[in-house]
Design a protein around this motif. Structure first.
Motif, mmCIF file in Angstrom:
data_model
loop_
_atom_site.group_PDB
_atom_site.id
_atom_site.type_symbol
_atom_site.label_atom_id
_atom_site.label_comp_id
_atom_site.label_asym_id
_atom_site.label_seq_id
_atom_site.Cartn_x
_atom_site.Cartn_y
_atom_site.Cartn_z
ATOM 1 N N TRP A 200 111.838 29.376 53.899
ATOM 2 C CA TRP A 200 112.832 30.427 53.986
ATOM 3 C C TRP A 200 113.547 29.856 55.756
ATOM 4 O O TRP A 200 114.784 30.590 55.898
ATOM 5 N N SER A 201 112.746 29.287 56.027
ATOM 6 C CA SER A 201 113.544 28.341 57.808
ATOM 7 C C SER A 201 114.587 27.739 56.676
ATOM 8 O O SER A 201 115.877 27.019 57.626
ATOM 9 N N TRP A 202 114.978 27.129 55.657
ATOM 10 C CA TRP A 202 116.284 25.954 55.418
ATOM 11 C C TRP A 202 117.304 26.951 54.797
ATOM 12 O O TRP A 202 118.284 26.041 55.052
ATOM 13 N N GLN A 203 116.913 27.997 54.465
ATOM 14 C CA GLN A 203 117.795 28.929 52.839
ATOM 15 C C GLN A 203 118.234 29.887 53.657
ATOM 16 O O GLN A 203 118.905 30.955 53.409
ATOM 17 N N GLY A 204 117.403 30.721 55.004
ATOM 18 C CA GLY A 204 117.513 31.489 55.842
ATOM 19 C C GLY A 204 117.173 32.618 54.533
ATOM 20 O O GLY A 204 117.880 33.668 54.276
ATOM 21 N N GLU B 137 123.514 18.841 54.444
ATOM 22 C CA GLU B 137 123.057 18.934 56.070
ATOM 23 C C GLU B 137 122.449 17.796 56.752
ATOM 24 O O GLU B 137 122.191 17.526 57.678
ATOM 25 N N HIS C 126 119.935 21.423 57.770
ATOM 26 C CA HIS C 126 119.082 23.054 57.610
ATOM 27 C C HIS C 126 118.497 23.285 58.932
ATOM 28 O O HIS C 126 117.527 24.468 57.892
ATOM 29 N N TYR C 127 118.929 22.767 60.187
ATOM 30 C CA TYR C 127 118.189 23.419 60.783
ATOM 31 C C TYR C 127 118.501 24.613 61.810
ATOM 32 O O TYR C 127 118.329 25.532 62.639
ATOM 33 N N LYS C 128 120.141 24.746 60.960
ATOM 34 C CA LYS C 128 120.670 25.955 61.606
ATOM 35 C C LYS C 128 120.111 27.401 61.143
ATOM 36 O O LYS C 128 120.825 28.178 61.838
ATOM 37 N N TYR C 129 119.121 27.546 60.473
ATOM 38 C CA TYR C 129 118.894 28.822 59.699
ATOM 39 C C TYR C 129 117.322 29.275 60.919
ATOM 40 O O TYR C 129 117.826 30.402 61.451
ATOM 41 N N ARG D 23 119.470 30.602 63.963
ATOM 42 C CA ARG D 23 120.152 31.453 63.402
ATOM 43 C C ARG D 23 121.972 31.342 63.269
ATOM 44 O O ARG D 23 122.555 32.382 64.396
#
Lengths: 454, 68
Positions: free
Chosen positions: A208-212, A442, B59-62, B65
């Motif tokens: 969930w954290s990496w793919q929104g 990334e 990948h920490y961009k999510y 937000r």
């Protein structure tokens, strides 16, 4: 044909997903290429063993003697603490290339003892010292040795002297493809009583954290029968699962990076990946969620095991809700002496039988009818007497399967070698997810940039 | 062959101020304060040679937000 052959056929023809759950969880992800986002490809130092307890993985999980589903959505593994170490033992430790005189090397003693091809029965052994694990000693001494010297092994540190260690056996037996019995047996091989914290841990791989993703999986405590602690796991794609434990505290946190410890910036949530570690080892009760929800949860058993004695824990990971199961308790079984069957060496196979090797009266498949039979009637419970029957049955079926494929020219000892070698290969079926395009994006790689990274 | 290029961003942490730093697709740097919606409270940031910026995986961009 044996019961295991039947399961293999059911899996091959897609009648039953017998291979959906298995030992697909790696013992280590830290220091791997997938998790390396360093500037120069320095995987070992970029994501270290020290960070692993605090930093959520991007690509895959790790754990000790663990299992997961074939998409690695939900993981189960052991964490251990001897009360002396500065960290929980959640994953294998090893030396990096620069730390060792002979290159990277795991400095642990663990054994894949048994597995059937469908993982209807699995057995794993980990040897855990009762004294503090010599992390720094292993690194410092190995670093000081040159290429011509022998490697410095864990046994050389003296931490196993006087047999002051625990043998921790983990066995899995599938009642059905979605109903997994878990038995953990702890032997104290030392001359004095010793305490061991055993933390069977259930968690979701962080996607969930990496793919929104809006659909975030969830673990929560739910009501169970008296004497039981139950964790409910809900995932949009996997559905619902339940982990039945004994009457022990449940600790919940999130499988999220502790950004304060890892990167030096404030945490997004107070409950982070090392929350259970901080609670158990550092005594920080605020590190786990009092609401008993999260994406990572441990059952906290504290065992004091006498010298030469053993204790056994039972758990069960299943898709059957508590309301569907009869009441029972997660008993701790104390034994007066070590069970000979729990030795590191495989038991000798039973004498070969001609014809059909399936045991009389043994249920063959784990379909719903079998599960209902397990949970219905007097004395049946998720962790009750039927548990032993199924565990014994799956062991016996594993014996029958290996008898059927082992050349009769092999002596019992050779047959054991063959069986454990195959078990090692089956335990090595591990989940490695990797999307190179995403990984390149990334890490800021852009082939059109003059300053592109490779 | 046609290739669609994604606009790239870069993430850092500033070890001195303990804040997230974002380089947006236009090459502008922003400092993000702690909080639930840090991008809404971003402040312009000028990286200097003395700044102790540590690259963070994209990948920490999510987690932050970010809108891109």
């Amino acid at each position: 044909m044996t019961a295991e052959h039947d399961r293999l056929e059911e899996a091959r023809t897609q009648k039953q997903p017998w291979k959906k759950w298995g030992p697909y969880l790696s013992e280590r992800q830290w220091g791997t290429v997938r998790e390396d986002y360093s500037e120069g490809g320095d995987a070992w130092n970029y994501f270290s063993h020290d960070q692993a307890r605090s930093r959520a993985y991007r690509w895959g999980e790790d754990g000790l003697g663990g299992i997961c589903d074939d998409k690695q959505r939900l993981c189960f593994a052991l964490a251990l603490w001897n009360g002396k170490d500065a960290i929980l033992k959640e994953r294998l430790f090893g030396l990096t290339n620069s730390e060792s005189n002979h290159g990277e090397d795991v400095k642990e003693y663990y054994f894949y003892l048994d597995s059937t091809p469908t993982h209807s029965y699995l057995k794993f052994l980990y040897k855990y010292p009762q004294a503090a694990f010599p992390y720094a000693n292993l690194v410092d001494t190995s670093k000081s040795r040159n290429r011509g010297e022998m490697e410095y092994e864990l046994l050389d540190t003296g931490v196993f002297n006087e047999n002051r260690y625990f043998d921790v056996f983990v066995e899995y037996a599938k009642e059905s493809p979605e109903d997994i019995l878990i038995q953990i047996t702890v032997h104290n091989r030392g001359p004095e009583a010793a305490e061991l914290h055993v933390l069977p841990t259930l968690w979701f791989r962080n996607q969930w954290s990496w793919q929104g993703l809006a659909d975030r999986p969830r673990l929560e405590r739910v009501a169970g029968a008296k004497g039981q602690s139950v964790v409910k796991a809900v995932d949009a794609k996997l559905g619902e699962r339940y982990l039945y434990c004994g009457d022990v505290p449940l600790l919940f946190t999130e499988n999220e990076t502790n950004t304060q410890r890892t990167f030096g910036v404030a945490n997004h949530t107070p409950f982070v990946k090392d929350g259970i570690h901080n609670c158990v080892v550092a005594g920080d009760a605020a590190a786990v969620n009092p609401a008993q929800t999260g994406t990572k949860a441990s059952a906290h058993y504290r065992l004091t095991v006498g010298p030469g004695k053993s204790e056994t824990l039972r758990l069960r990971l299943t898709d059957s809700a508590p309301t569907a199961l009869t009441a029972g308790n997660g008993s701790v079984v104390r034994r007066g002496s070590p069970d000979p069957a729990e030795t590191a060496d495989r038991r000798s196979p039973a004498p070969a039988q001609p014809g059909d090797l399936r045991s009389p009266g043994v249920a063959r498949s784990g379909d719903r009818a079998t599960t209902e039979a397990l949970t219905a009637g007097n004395g049946a419970s998720p962790l009750g007497s039927r548990f032993d029957e199924v565990m014994t049955q799956r062991r016996r079926e594993a014996d029958e399967f290996y008898q059927s494929i082992t050349p009769r020219t092999l002596c019992p000892d050779e047959a054991n070698v063959m069986r454990q070698a195959l078990a090692g290969m089956l335990w090595s079926k591990q989940f490695y997810h990797y999307d190179v395009d995403k990984w390149l994006e990334e890490r800021g790689s852009d082939p059109f940039k003059a300053t592109r990274k490779f | 062959m046609l290739a669609v290029r994604k606009q790239s961003i870069a993430l850092f942490v500033d070890r001195q101020t303990q804040q997230w730093i974002v380089c947006d697709p236009d090459g502008n740097y922003w400092s993000l304060p702690p909080g639930d919606d840090p991008w809404e409270h971003r402040q312009s940031f000028e990286p200097t040679a003395e700044a102790d910026l540590e690259p963070i995986p994209g990948h920490y961009k999510y987690l932050l937000r970010l809108p891109f």
